[in-house]
Design a protein around this motif. Structure first.
Motif, mmCIF file in Angstrom:
data_model
loop_
_atom_site.group_PDB
_atom_site.id
_atom_site.type_symbol
_atom_site.label_atom_id
_atom_site.label_comp_id
_atom_site.label_asym_id
_atom_site.label_seq_id
_atom_site.Cartn_x
_atom_site.Cartn_y
_atom_site.Cartn_z
ATOM 1 N N ALA A 74 -2.345 -4.533 -4.579
ATOM 2 C CA ALA A 74 -1.644 -3.253 -4.469
ATOM 3 C C ALA A 74 -2.697 -2.149 -4.323
ATOM 4 C CB ALA A 74 -0.779 -3.010 -5.701
ATOM 5 N N ALA A 75 -2.613 -1.407 -3.224
ATOM 6 C CA ALA A 75 -3.638 -0.405 -2.927
ATOM 7 C C ALA A 75 -3.016 0.978 -2.824
ATOM 8 C CB ALA A 75 -4.326 -0.748 -1.611
ATOM 9 N N ALA A 76 -3.701 1.961 -3.398
ATOM 10 C CA ALA A 76 -3.222 3.342 -3.263
ATOM 11 C C ALA A 76 -4.365 4.304 -3.556
ATOM 12 C CB ALA A 76 -2.049 3.595 -4.213
ATOM 13 N N GLY A 77 -4.212 5.515 -3.016
ATOM 14 C CA GLY A 77 -5.170 6.569 -3.300
ATOM 15 C C GLY A 77 -4.509 7.645 -4.146
ATOM 16 N N LEU A 78 -5.274 8.662 -4.491
ATOM 17 C CA LEU A 78 -4.801 9.813 -5.296
ATOM 18 C C LEU A 78 -4.281 9.336 -6.665
ATOM 19 C CD1 LEU A 78 -3.080 11.831 -2.393
ATOM 20 C CD2 LEU A 78 -5.486 11.841 -3.111
ATOM 21 N N ALA A 79 -3.112 9.851 -7.112
ATOM 22 C CA ALA A 79 -2.549 9.400 -8.394
ATOM 23 C C ALA A 79 -1.915 8.028 -8.164
ATOM 24 C CB ALA A 79 -1.517 10.396 -8.890
ATOM 25 N N MET A 120 0.848 -1.200 0.000
ATOM 26 C CA MET A 120 0.000 0.000 0.000
ATOM 27 C C MET A 120 0.877 1.242 0.000
ATOM 28 S SD MET A 120 -1.215 -0.650 3.894
ATOM 29 C CE MET A 120 -0.598 -2.326 3.842
ATOM 30 N N GLY A 121 0.324 2.327 -0.542
ATOM 31 C CA GLY A 121 1.093 3.545 -0.706
ATOM 32 C C GLY A 121 1.392 4.271 0.588
ATOM 33 N N SER A 122 0.540 4.062 1.593
ATOM 34 C CA SER A 122 0.694 4.796 2.854
ATOM 35 C C SER A 122 0.072 3.982 3.979
ATOM 36 C CB SER A 122 -0.017 6.149 2.750
ATOM 37 O OG SER A 122 -0.125 6.757 4.020
ATOM 38 N N ASP A 123 0.544 4.205 5.199
ATOM 39 C CA ASP A 123 -0.117 3.512 6.315
ATOM 40 C C ASP A 123 -1.525 4.051 6.532
ATOM 41 O OD1 ASP A 123 0.769 5.923 7.308
ATOM 42 O OD2 ASP A 123 1.457 5.133 9.229
ATOM 43 N N SER A 124 -1.844 5.203 5.927
ATOM 44 C CA SER A 124 -3.227 5.702 6.027
ATOM 45 C C SER A 124 -4.187 4.804 5.215
ATOM 46 C CB SER A 124 -3.328 7.163 5.548
ATOM 47 O OG SER A 124 -3.021 7.258 4.163
ATOM 48 N N ASP A 125 -3.654 3.939 4.352
ATOM 49 C CA ASP A 125 -4.484 2.985 3.595
ATOM 50 C C ASP A 125 -4.828 1.740 4.414
ATOM 51 O OD1 ASP A 125 -4.285 4.590 1.255
ATOM 52 O OD2 ASP A 125 -2.365 3.653 0.748
ATOM 53 N N TRP A 126 -4.138 1.546 5.526
ATOM 54 C CA TRP A 126 -4.261 0.301 6.292
ATOM 55 C C TRP A 126 -5.689 -0.021 6.749
ATOM 56 C CZ3 TRP A 126 -2.792 -4.302 6.677
ATOM 57 C CH2 TRP A 126 -2.914 -5.058 7.829
ATOM 58 N N HIS A 135 5.825 6.628 -5.325
ATOM 59 C CA HIS A 135 6.413 7.964 -5.484
ATOM 60 C C HIS A 135 7.445 8.282 -4.401
ATOM 61 C CE1 HIS A 135 2.224 8.263 -7.228
ATOM 62 N NE2 HIS A 135 3.020 8.387 -8.270
ATOM 63 N N ARG A 136 7.129 7.836 -3.160
ATOM 64 C CA ARG A 136 7.997 8.214 -2.043
ATOM 65 C C ARG A 136 9.108 7.192 -1.783
ATOM 66 N NH1 ARG A 136 2.588 9.185 1.537
ATOM 67 N NH2 ARG A 136 2.154 11.349 1.001
ATOM 68 N N ALA A 137 8.881 5.946 -2.195
ATOM 69 C CA ALA A 137 9.879 4.887 -1.929
ATOM 70 C C ALA A 137 10.038 3.991 -3.158
ATOM 71 C CB ALA A 137 9.446 4.075 -0.716
ATOM 72 N N PRO A 148 -8.223 0.793 -5.601
ATOM 73 C CA PRO A 148 -8.208 2.242 -5.417
ATOM 74 C C PRO A 148 -8.768 2.624 -4.044
ATOM 75 C CG PRO A 148 -9.772 1.571 -7.170
ATOM 76 C CD PRO A 148 -9.300 0.332 -6.476
ATOM 77 N N VAL A 149 -8.047 3.469 -3.339
ATOM 78 C CA VAL A 149 -8.486 3.885 -2.003
ATOM 79 C C VAL A 149 -9.208 5.239 -2.129
ATOM 80 C CG1 VAL A 149 -7.729 4.436 0.346
ATOM 81 C CG2 VAL A 149 -6.589 2.615 -0.937
ATOM 82 N N GLY A 150 -10.362 5.323 -1.497
ATOM 83 C CA GLY A 150 -11.239 6.497 -1.667
ATOM 84 C C GLY A 150 -10.870 7.664 -0.787
ATOM 85 N N VAL A 151 -9.750 8.328 -1.107
ATOM 86 C CA VAL A 151 -9.329 9.505 -0.328
ATOM 87 C C VAL A 151 -9.169 10.714 -1.245
ATOM 88 C CG1 VAL A 151 -8.113 8.211 1.463
ATOM 89 C CG2 VAL A 151 -6.888 8.853 -0.624
ATOM 90 N N GLY A 152 -8.992 11.866 -0.624
ATOM 91 C CA GLY A 152 -8.637 13.074 -1.370
ATOM 92 C C GLY A 152 -9.822 13.779 -2.000
HETATM 93 C C1 RP5 Z 1 -1.223 7.582 -1.713
HETATM 94 O O1 RP5 Z 1 -1.547 8.819 -1.193
HETATM 95 C C2 RP5 Z 1 -1.487 6.617 -0.592
HETATM 96 O O2 RP5 Z 1 -1.786 5.352 -1.120
HETATM 97 C C3 RP5 Z 1 -2.636 7.222 0.155
HETATM 98 O O3 RP5 Z 1 -3.884 6.666 -0.233
HETATM 99 C C4 RP5 Z 1 -2.596 8.680 -0.266
HETATM 100 C C5 RP5 Z 1 -2.374 9.618 0.888
HETATM 101 O O4 RP5 Z 1 -1.190 9.255 1.572
HETATM 102 P P1 RP5 Z 1 -0.800 9.949 2.948
HETATM 103 O O5 RP5 Z 1 -0.578 11.385 2.643
HETATM 104 O O6 RP5 Z 1 -1.955 9.708 3.891
HETATM 105 O O7 RP5 Z 1 0.464 9.249 3.405
HETATM 106 O O8 RP5 Z 1 0.101 7.500 -2.117
#
Ligand code: RP5
Length: 176
Positions: free
Chosen positions: A64-69, A10-16, A41-43, A88-92
């Motif tokens: 593989a899970a991520a939000g935004l781009a 996952m892209g971020s622990d906020s996806d957990w 992007h970050r790692a 796809p994670v529903g954030v932003g």
């Molecule tokens: C994405 O950016 C992550 O997968 C996450 O869903 C989103 C926000 O990331 P954080 O700013 O919460 O770390 O890369």
């Protein structure tokens, strides 16, 4: 401990919190899993290493899970021959529509199996179905699961028919 069959990245622990729903399904089917945070992007170096070694570590499928781009599922798919399920994670600001489009619109030749926004349960069920191919015990559990889904749907219909019949009876009573 059993070697994980499903790799979750996952892209971020906020996806957990979203991914936990997937791990609950995998646990329900006793499918061993591993999970890691590594952003495309970050790692990028760690993502590349994780995806490149996924097969030799014994994984059979990747979620593989991520939000935004959300480039993570596509980047992982670029580095492995394992099937990749993109979640796809529903954030932003766009509530996951951006992530959905990023994941589903892969260029020809590099497929990612996209599920719906925040559809963590479906991602896990698809992963179980993929690893169940040559595992009769898992096939049996999936059949039982499908039976439970059908029973729940049939019960929902019975409840609806009861409500409809009640409403019709009330109408008849009113018009007398
Ligand atoms: C994405 O950016 C992550 O997968 C996450 O869903 C989103 C926000 O990331 P954080 O700013 O919460 O770390 O890369």
């Amino acid at each position: 401990m059993e070697t994980p069959l499903v790799g979750i990245i996952m892209g971020s622990d906020s996806d957990w919190p979203t991914l936990r729903e997937a791990t609950a399904v995998l646990d329900e089917f006793s499918v061993p899993w591993e999970a890691t945070v590594a952003s495309a992007h970050r790692a990028p170096t760690r993502v590349s290493r994780w995806a490149t070694t996924a097969h030799e570590r014994g994984l059979a499928v990747i979620i593989a899970a991520a939000g935004l781009a959300a480039h993570l599922p596509g980047v992982v798919a670029a580095h492995t021959t394992l099937p990749v399920i993109g979640l796809p994670v529903g954030v932003g600001a766009l509530s996951g529509v951006d992530a959905l489009y990023s994941i589903v619109q892969m260029p020809p030749g590099v497929p990612v199996a996209a599920v719906g926004i925040d559809a963590a349960r479906n991602a896990a069920l698809l992963a179980v179905q993929i690893v169940a191919g040559a595992r009769p015990e898992l096939q049996r559990k999936l059949q039982q699961y499908k039976q439970r889904v059908e029973t729940a749907s049939t019960e929902a219909d019975a409840r609806l028919q009861t409500r409809i019949n009640g409403q019709k009876a009330d109408k008849r009573e009113e018009s007398r």
